[in-house]
Design an enzyme around this catalytic site. Structure first.
Site, PDB file in Angstrom:
ATOM      1  CG  ASN A 151      61.910  -1.878  28.047  1.00 19.40           C
ATOM      2  OD1 ASN A 151      61.754  -2.454  29.126  1.00 19.40           O
ATOM      3  ND2 ASN A 151      61.229  -2.220  26.965  1.00 19.40           N
ATOM      4  NE  ARG A 172      59.069   0.376  27.338  1.00 24.11           N
ATOM      5  CZ  ARG A 172      58.223  -0.503  26.806  1.00 24.11           C
ATOM      6  NH1 ARG A 172      57.593  -0.228  25.675  1.00 24.11           N
ATOM      7  NH2 ARG A 172      58.003  -1.660  27.403  1.00 24.11           N
ATOM      8  CB  THR A 206      59.877  -2.331  22.694  1.00 23.13           C
ATOM      9  OG1 THR A 206      58.501  -2.700  22.649  1.00 23.13           O
ATOM     10  CG2 THR A 206      60.658  -3.344  23.506  1.00 23.13           C
ATOM     11  CE  LYS A 239      60.159  -4.179  31.431  1.00 23.37           C
ATOM     12  NZ  LYS A 239      60.703  -4.631  30.137  1.00 23.37           N
ATOM     13  CG  PHE A 295      64.847 -10.614  23.741  1.00 26.03           C
ATOM     14  CD1 PHE A 295      63.828 -10.661  24.670  1.00 26.03           C
ATOM     15  CD2 PHE A 295      64.500 -10.486  22.395  1.00 26.03           C
ATOM     16  CE1 PHE A 295      62.491 -10.575  24.292  1.00 26.03           C
ATOM     17  CE2 PHE A 295      63.171 -10.403  22.004  1.00 26.03           C
ATOM     18  CZ  PHE A 295      62.159 -10.458  22.963  1.00 26.03           C
ATOM     19  NE  ARG A 312      51.346  -1.973  23.462  1.00 21.76           N
ATOM     20  CZ  ARG A 312      52.359  -2.807  23.716  1.00 21.76           C
ATOM     21  NH1 ARG A 312      52.528  -3.311  24.921  1.00 21.76           N
ATOM     22  NH2 ARG A 312      53.199  -3.132  22.761  1.00 21.76           N
ATOM     23  CG  HIS A 324      55.411  -5.613  30.808  1.00 21.35           C
ATOM     24  ND1 HIS A 324      55.614  -6.210  29.580  1.00 21.35           N
ATOM     25  CD2 HIS A 324      54.195  -6.047  31.259  1.00 21.35           C
ATOM     26  CE1 HIS A 324      54.567  -6.978  29.307  1.00 21.35           C
ATOM     27  NE2 HIS A 324      53.706  -6.902  30.309  1.00 21.35           N
ATOM     28  CE1 TYR A 330      58.271  -9.452  29.691  1.00 18.03           C
ATOM     29  CE2 TYR A 330      59.441  -9.804  31.748  1.00 18.03           C
ATOM     30  CZ  TYR A 330      58.811  -8.952  30.857  1.00 18.03           C
ATOM     31  OH  TYR A 330      58.724  -7.608  31.124  1.00 18.03           O
ATOM     32  CD  GLU A 341      50.966  -9.195  30.516  1.00 18.57           C
ATOM     33  OE1 GLU A 341      51.555  -9.572  29.486  1.00 18.57           O
ATOM     34  OE2 GLU A 341      50.941  -8.002  30.874  1.00 18.57           O
TER      35      GLU A 341
HETATM   36  P1  CMP Z   1      58.417  -5.659  27.673  1.00 22.30           P
HETATM   37  O1  CMP Z   1      57.359  -4.706  27.298  1.00 22.30           O
HETATM   38  O2  CMP Z   1      58.611  -5.990  29.116  1.00 22.30           O
HETATM   39  O3  CMP Z   1      58.153  -7.026  26.889  1.00 22.30           O
HETATM   40  C1  CMP Z   1      59.174  -7.936  26.578  1.00 22.30           C
HETATM   41  C2  CMP Z   1      60.531  -7.355  26.820  1.00 22.30           C
HETATM   42  O4  CMP Z   1      61.571  -7.969  26.122  1.00 22.30           O
HETATM   43  C3  CMP Z   1      60.564  -5.921  26.319  1.00 22.30           C
HETATM   44  O5  CMP Z   1      59.789  -5.114  27.127  1.00 22.30           O
HETATM   45  C4  CMP Z   1      62.036  -5.651  26.326  1.00 22.30           C
HETATM   46  O6  CMP Z   1      62.516  -5.288  27.606  1.00 22.30           O
HETATM   47  C5  CMP Z   1      62.584  -6.998  25.953  1.00 22.30           C
HETATM   48  N1  CMP Z   1      63.006  -7.011  24.559  1.00 22.30           N
HETATM   49  C6  CMP Z   1      62.237  -6.947  23.474  1.00 22.30           C
HETATM   50  N2  CMP Z   1      62.979  -6.986  22.355  1.00 22.30           N
HETATM   51  C7  CMP Z   1      64.266  -7.075  22.758  1.00 22.30           C
HETATM   52  C8  CMP Z   1      65.500  -7.147  22.104  1.00 22.30           C
HETATM   53  N3  CMP Z   1      65.557  -7.133  20.760  1.00 22.30           N
HETATM   54  N4  CMP Z   1      66.615  -7.237  22.849  1.00 22.30           N
HETATM   55  C9  CMP Z   1      66.554  -7.270  24.188  1.00 22.30           C
HETATM   56  N5  CMP Z   1      65.393  -7.208  24.886  1.00 22.30           N
HETATM   57  C10 CMP Z   1      64.266  -7.101  24.187  1.00 22.30           C
END
Ligand code: CMP
Length: 213
Positions: free
Chosen positions: A187, A177, A166, A84, A132, A160, A190, A124, A201
């Protein structure tokens, strides 16, 4: 891979349902057909154009044949990874890749690009109803990302594990992370959450010819 059980299954070339004459890449002896790369290429080459490349499991599930002309292949999976903008901004792409590779994930396709806001929204879209979503799409289009196809046995789960939870506050020590993420939004990485979503994807960013296992 230390501590991981490697699944070896035995297959016959006919298991995928394609005669040799249908697969231009494979006009050679069966003795050459010992690697996962060849096995994946064989199925992909014969798949209808524009279709999502199947995982090896799609091709070989349940085959337990023995005898002449057979070959062994590991049940290799593919998953999509995105490094990211918080990582590319801090010039840490190589650090992340080193952790992926050290864990046994192989980078079989990779490109750096800048997502438009619209592309981030499309990718997304599954999170469209979440509070979010808008901020996430703003962040994901705020700088370069590196999109990758990773290959390994059980690649989805393995990636993962390497990424961590996450929310970096909940991520285990040693995970990407935990070590690099700035927040739950920024974070760092992905990773696809299932084999089915991995295929979708991967097809979002890559054509089959760009993936070289
Ligand atoms: P990712 O694995 O890219 O999948 C969806 C993304 O949404 C996740 O990582 C986070 O970056 C983001 N995300 C998930 N939950 C939250 C949250 N509660 N607040 C902000 N961002 C979020």
């Amino acid at each position: 891979m230390p501590g991981r059980q490697v699944e070896i299954r035995t297959f016959k070339q006919s298991a995928a349902g394609y005669a040799k004459s249908e697969i231009p890449d494979l006009q050679h002896d069966d003795s050459d057909l010992t690697g996962r790369g060849e096995a994946i290429t064989a199925r992909s080459a014969a798949a209808p154009s524009g279709s999502i490349a199947p995982t090896p499991r799609d091709v070989y599930e349940g085959e337990t044949l023995k005898g002449p002309g057979e070959f062994q292949v590991m049940a290799i999976e593919r998953t999509l990874s995105i490094i990211k903008p918080d990582i590319t901004r801090r010039n840490l792409t190589g650090e992340v890749n080193a952790r992926l590779e050290k864990a046994g994930l192989r980078v079989v396709a990779q490109k750096r690009l800048r997502l438009s806001r619209h592309q981030a929204e499309m990718f997304y879209a599954v999170h469209k109803a979440r509070p979010f979503y808008s901020d996430l799409c703003t962040f994901m289009s705020s700088g370069p990302v590196v999109v990758q196809v990773l290959e390994a046995e059980k690649a989805v789960v393995l990636n993962r594990e390497v990424m961590g939870a996450t929310d970096p506050a909940n991520a285990a020590p040693g995970t990407i992370r935990r070590e690099f993420a700035e927040s739950i939004e920024a974070n760092s990485v992905h990773g696809s959450d299932s084999e089915e979503n991995a295929a979708i994807e991967i097809a979002f960013f890559f054509s089959e010819i760009e993936i070289v296992g």
